[in-house]
Design a protein around this motif. Structure first.
Motif, PDB file in Angstrom:
ATOM      1  N   GLU A  37       0.907  -1.284  -0.126  1.00  0.00           N
ATOM      2  CA  GLU A  37      -0.058   0.173  -0.062  1.00  0.00           C
ATOM      3  C   GLU A  37       0.801   1.170  -0.005  1.00  0.00           C
ATOM      4  O   GLU A  37       0.516   2.115  -0.788  1.00  0.00           O
ATOM      5  CB  GLU A  37      -1.043  -0.089   1.129  1.00  0.00           C
ATOM      6  CG  GLU A  37      -2.097  -0.852   1.038  1.00  0.00           C
ATOM      7  CD  GLU A  37      -2.983  -0.812  -0.073  1.00  0.00           C
ATOM      8  OE1 GLU A  37      -3.364   0.549  -0.188  1.00  0.00           O
ATOM      9  OE2 GLU A  37      -3.287  -1.752  -0.953  1.00  0.00           O
ATOM     10  N   ALA A  38       1.992   1.100   0.684  1.00  0.00           N
ATOM     11  CA  ALA A  38       2.655   2.287   0.837  1.00  0.00           C
ATOM     12  C   ALA A  38       3.520   2.577  -0.518  1.00  0.00           C
ATOM     13  O   ALA A  38       3.850   3.789  -0.902  1.00  0.00           O
ATOM     14  CB  ALA A  38       3.979   2.196   2.060  1.00  0.00           C
ATOM     15  N   LEU A  39       3.704   1.411  -1.038  1.00  0.00           N
ATOM     16  CA  LEU A  39       4.514   1.504  -2.600  1.00  0.00           C
ATOM     17  C   LEU A  39       3.735   2.396  -3.592  1.00  0.00           C
ATOM     18  O   LEU A  39       4.112   3.156  -4.470  1.00  0.00           O
ATOM     19  CB  LEU A  39       4.793   0.389  -3.086  1.00  0.00           C
ATOM     20  CG  LEU A  39       6.168  -0.475  -2.369  1.00  0.00           C
ATOM     21  CD1 LEU A  39       6.233  -1.862  -3.240  1.00  0.00           C
ATOM     22  CD2 LEU A  39       7.381   0.241  -2.809  1.00  0.00           C
ATOM     23  N   LYS A  40       2.260   2.318  -3.340  1.00  0.00           N
ATOM     24  CA  LYS A  40       1.373   3.000  -4.350  1.00  0.00           C
ATOM     25  C   LYS A  40       1.587   4.393  -4.199  1.00  0.00           C
ATOM     26  O   LYS A  40       1.096   5.230  -4.880  1.00  0.00           O
ATOM     27  CB  LYS A  40       0.029   2.351  -3.972  1.00  0.00           C
ATOM     28  CG  LYS A  40      -0.353   1.016  -4.184  1.00  0.00           C
ATOM     29  CD  LYS A  40      -1.842   0.536  -4.175  1.00  0.00           C
ATOM     30  CE  LYS A  40      -1.941  -1.045  -4.332  1.00  0.00           C
ATOM     31  NZ  LYS A  40      -3.312  -1.481  -4.083  1.00  0.00           N
ATOM     32  N   LYS A  41       1.705   4.894  -2.950  1.00  0.00           N
ATOM     33  CA  LYS A  41       1.923   6.151  -2.667  1.00  0.00           C
ATOM     34  C   LYS A  41       3.092   6.880  -2.943  1.00  0.00           C
ATOM     35  O   LYS A  41       3.340   7.873  -3.151  1.00  0.00           O
ATOM     36  CB  LYS A  41       1.323   6.469  -1.061  1.00  0.00           C
ATOM     37  CG  LYS A  41       0.057   6.019  -0.641  1.00  0.00           C
ATOM     38  CD  LYS A  41      -0.209   6.163   0.795  1.00  0.00           C
ATOM     39  CE  LYS A  41      -1.651   5.586   1.235  1.00  0.00           C
ATOM     40  NZ  LYS A  41      -1.993   5.599   2.530  1.00  0.00           N
ATOM     41  N   GLU A  42       4.359   6.225  -2.746  1.00  0.00           N
ATOM     42  CA  GLU A  42       5.512   6.608  -2.920  1.00  0.00           C
ATOM     43  C   GLU A  42       6.623   5.632  -2.869  1.00  0.00           C
ATOM     44  O   GLU A  42       6.482   4.770  -2.294  1.00  0.00           O
ATOM     45  CB  GLU A  42       6.055   7.808  -1.507  1.00  0.00           C
ATOM     46  CG  GLU A  42       7.387   8.250  -1.646  1.00  0.00           C
ATOM     47  CD  GLU A  42       7.676   8.746  -0.320  1.00  0.00           C
ATOM     48  OE1 GLU A  42       9.011   9.604  -0.374  1.00  0.00           O
ATOM     49  OE2 GLU A  42       6.973   8.872   0.635  1.00  0.00           O
ATOM     50  N   LEU A  43       7.442   5.695  -4.094  1.00  0.00           N
ATOM     51  CA  LEU A  43       8.502   4.749  -4.394  1.00  0.00           C
ATOM     52  C   LEU A  43       9.810   5.085  -3.398  1.00  0.00           C
ATOM     53  O   LEU A  43      10.135   6.186  -3.414  1.00  0.00           O
ATOM     54  CB  LEU A  43       8.902   4.880  -5.657  1.00  0.00           C
ATOM     55  CG  LEU A  43       7.782   4.228  -6.411  1.00  0.00           C
ATOM     56  CD1 LEU A  43       8.102   4.306  -8.088  1.00  0.00           C
ATOM     57  CD2 LEU A  43       7.144   2.519  -6.209  1.00  0.00           C
ATOM     58  N   PRO A  44      10.486   4.263  -2.683  1.00  0.00           N
ATOM     59  CA  PRO A  44      11.568   4.523  -1.931  1.00  0.00           C
ATOM     60  C   PRO A  44      12.850   4.351  -3.024  1.00  0.00           C
ATOM     61  O   PRO A  44      12.712   3.780  -3.944  1.00  0.00           O
ATOM     62  CB  PRO A  44      11.430   3.281  -0.731  1.00  0.00           C
ATOM     63  CG  PRO A  44      10.960   2.103  -1.613  1.00  0.00           C
ATOM     64  CD  PRO A  44      10.042   3.019  -2.423  1.00  0.00           C
ATOM     65  N   SER A  45      13.812   4.978  -2.296  1.00  0.00           N
ATOM     66  CA  SER A  45      15.289   4.869  -2.774  1.00  0.00           C
ATOM     67  C   SER A  45      15.708   3.518  -2.488  1.00  0.00           C
ATOM     68  O   SER A  45      16.847   3.206  -3.214  1.00  0.00           O
ATOM     69  CB  SER A  45      16.065   6.055  -2.327  1.00  0.00           C
ATOM     70  OG  SER A  45      16.042   6.187  -0.881  1.00  0.00           O
ATOM     71  N   LEU A  46      15.451   2.832  -1.553  1.00  0.00           N
ATOM     72  CA  LEU A  46      15.974   1.664  -1.219  1.00  0.00           C
ATOM     73  C   LEU A  46      14.805   0.785  -0.116  1.00  0.00           C
ATOM     74  O   LEU A  46      14.068   1.344   0.618  1.00  0.00           O
ATOM     75  CB  LEU A  46      17.264   1.595  -0.014  1.00  0.00           C
ATOM     76  CG  LEU A  46      17.818   0.558   0.364  1.00  0.00           C
ATOM     77  CD1 LEU A  46      18.514  -0.193  -0.487  1.00  0.00           C
ATOM     78  CD2 LEU A  46      19.132   1.101   1.529  1.00  0.00           C
TER      79      LEU A  46
END
Length: 229
Positions: A37-46
């Motif tokens: 769910e978090a990936l849908k809102k913001e892609l992390p750098s790591l």
């Protein structure tokens, strides 16, 4: 932003605290659904990913990440108690960028995080390098002295580029061989001297920026820029 998927709350809290202390933004998740769910809102750098997780395990999550065009290029460090060579091979072959086993030291952990971020998120290099009467356009592979083009071979260009990126730093012949000709180059260090001599000749008076450091190697002098502006 760094995401950490770890079901052990004490380890997860320690990781998040260490990352924030080191200056990174970080979020923790105890299982895959909240992480997705978090990936849908913001892609992390790591992504830091444990293997032993409730429900979908870390290897399956890693496979899903690498199968998606949206997330396949996000670097992943496997963070797990599994330490057998087989487990490491599975993780790395699936696409992990590093593998850290528990328990681990916080300082080493942060160092490994920084190393992966450096490898996978390199800073863009300058497209124009200049010093006094000399300028180099990396993208167009063009070298100018006083506005006139100087024709260089590929290795001469790469040698000059590396030296301009390290102005004022003494570069040994071995270092220049490693960076310009590659780790597996079997030529002698005299190769560097030959190319430096050719560079100086082609650059004319501007070639005086290349200074010989007897018994060590070469450097491009900082003071050239100061005295020839």
């Amino acid at each position: 932003m760094i995401y950490c998927v770890e079901d052990d709350v004490s380890i997860r809290d320690l990781i998040i605290y260490a990352l924030k202390t080191a200056g990174y933004d970080a979020l923790g998740f105890d299982e895959s659904s909240s992480f997705y769910e978090a990936l849908k809102k913001e892609l992390p750098s790591l992504i830091l990913l444990d293997i032993m997780l409730p429900g979908e395990d870390g290897i399956e999550i890693l496979k899903s990440l690498k199968a998606s065009s949206t997330t396949r290029n996000i670097p992943v460090i496997m963070l797990t108690a599994k330490s057998s060579e087989y487990d490491k091979v599975i993780g790395l072959d699936t696409g992990a960028d590093d593998y850290i086993t528990k328990p681990f030291g916080v300082m080493e952990f942060i160092s490994r995080v920084k190393a992966v971020l450096r490898r996978t998120n390199p800073q863009p290099s300058l497209s124009i390098l200049s010093l006094g009467r000399l300028s180099m356009n990396i993208e167009s592979h063009l070298v100018l002295v006083d506005g006139k083009e100087v024709i260089l071979t590929f290795k001469e260009f790469e040698l000059l580029k590396y030296m301009l990126e390290n102005i004022g730093i003494v570069l040994s012949r071995d270092k220049l061989l490693e960076k310009v000709w590659g780790y597996d180059y079997e030529g002698e260090t005299r190769t560097v001297d030959v190319h430096i001599r050719s560079l100086r000749q082609k650059l004319g008076e501007a070639g005086s920026i290349i200074e010989t450091i007897r018994g060590v190697g070469y450097k491009i002098r900082r003071e050239y820029e100061e005295t020839n502006l």
